[in-house]
Structure formats: C-alpha cells, structure tokens
Design an enzyme around this catalytic site. Structure first.
Site, PDB file in Angstrom:
ATOM      1  CG  ASP A  96      -1.868   1.129   1.315  1.00  0.00           C
ATOM      2  OD1 ASP A  96      -1.708   2.109   0.559  1.00  0.00           O
ATOM      3  OD2 ASP A  96      -2.793   1.055   2.146  1.00  0.00           O
ATOM      4  CG  ASP A 119      -9.535   1.995  -9.365  1.00  0.00           C
ATOM      5  OD1 ASP A 119     -10.546   2.652  -9.705  1.00  0.00           O
ATOM      6  OD2 ASP A 119      -9.556   0.772  -9.195  1.00  0.00           O
ATOM      7  CG  ASP A 155      -8.680   8.042 -18.079  1.00  0.00           C
ATOM      8  OD1 ASP A 155      -8.436   7.879 -16.867  1.00  0.00           O
ATOM      9  OD2 ASP A 155      -9.343   7.233 -18.751  1.00  0.00           O
TER      10      ASP A 155
END
Length: 213
Positions: A96, A119, A155
């Site tokens: 992590d 993500d 994006d």
C-alpha cells in the site's frame, strides 16, 4: 477500463534484487540498502505493468526509481521487466503506497513522485478509496526535497479537478504547471501502458505537475 491479462513471468528470472514486500522492509526505508549508492530518488505510486519504471530507469541511469504497486501479480510483473532488462536503478515494492509514504519514507528523501492514472473508484461510496487524498499529499510534501516534483495524470476530468483542489488545500506546492502532450514517435512512445491505451482510443488525458519551493 479493466486490466489486461498478463503474460507469464519467466521462472528463471531472479527478482530478489528488484522486488520486495512492504512489511519486510526496515523503517525508515533507506534507498542505499536497495540501490547501493546515494543518488536522486523518484517514486511511482501504482506501477502497473512497469512501463514508466523501465523507460525512466533506462533513460536516466544516474537516478534511482522505486515503484509501489498494491497488486501482487502486477508488482511481480513489473519487477520481472526490470530484471529482464538488467536495470539496477529501479525496484518494485508490493504493498500500500499510502502506508509506505506514511510509515517508511523519511523526510526530505525524494526528488519526484509520479502518480499516473490511479483507479478513480467511480461509485460514490468508494470515493474514499482514491489514492489522491489529503493524507498522501501531506506525506508527499514532507518527503519531497526542495525543488522536488509531483506529477499527476488521469483521464478522469472530475478526479483531476478534485485532486488539484486537494493539493491546493493541504500542501504549499507551486502549480499546477501545464504539461503539454508529446507526440508519440513510436507505437510504444508513451509514459505508461494506460496512457497508450487512452490516446490510441482518442481519449483526453489531464496532466499536471507541482513543485516544492
């Protein structure tokens, strides 16, 4: 976009130099113990298949690169790419990234942090899982050396603007500075595999760069 299926890793490759598990590391983390030298250090959050690490390490041998990847299969795949290319100035940690920054990285130890296409966790109830959050940005500011850079690309327009607001609200970083899109000279002339996929499909990429005074 879902993650593609990975090719099998050559079992003959020795990953011991370029792969490690987060919880096996001593605290504070010391780059010299991994790379055997004192050199500028750049850290990538979310290494994926490792294109950025491989290209950056090969192109700037006087800099050390460290990738943090939470997926074990991707972390090993990226490390295998480094081992196959015999790159000694890059390594991957499986774990992590938020924990690594908060618990292992010492103050004023990093020259640049790279976060490319994290993500977006689309569902509202999952937004708290996004890596771009106040705690990480504060730790990035803490570990960056004066003049150090934070590179953030996505994006997703909403995620981009939310992240810029987070950076502005909790860290005294200069920016965002615009990052122009570079024309691809070859089929693989992209910073990451994800950038390649998005651009070949005609998508928009939002890029920013920040600097620690």
């Amino acid at each position: 976009m879902g993650r593609p299926i990975l090719r099998k890793i050559d079992p003959a490759l020795d990953l011991s130099r370029c792969f490690s598990e987060l919880d096996s590391l001593r605290r504070p983390w010391n780059a010299v113990s991994v790379f055997g030298r004192n050199a500028p250090l750049e850290v990538e959050v979310g290494t994926g298949k490792g294109m950025f690490l491989r290209k950056a390490a090969a192109g700037t041998p006087d800099v050390d690169f460290l990738g943090i990847e939470i997926s074990l299969k991707y972390a090993k795949y990226a490390a295998a790419g480094l081992a196959k290319a015999e790159l000694t100035n890059a390594a991957v940690i499986h774990g992590d990234a938020l924990r690594f920054f908060a618990e292992w990285l010492p103050d004023l130890s990093v020259d640049a942090v790279h976060i490319y296409f994290p993500d977006p966790w689309w569902k509202k109830r999952h937004r708290k899982r996004r890596v771009m959050r106040e705690s990480l940005v504060r730790d990035i500011f803490r570990v960056l050396l004066p003049g150090g850079r934070l590179h953030f690309w996505t994006d997703v327009a909403e995620y981009f603007h939310e992240s810029l607001a987070i950076v502005a609200g909790c860290a005294s970083l200069e920016g965002p500075m615009p990052v122009p899109e570079k024309p691809a000279e070859t089929d693989m002339d992209f910073r990451t595999h994800f950038e390649r996929r998005v651009r070949l499909q005609g998508g928009t990429i939002y890029r920013s760069e920040f600097r620690k005074p």
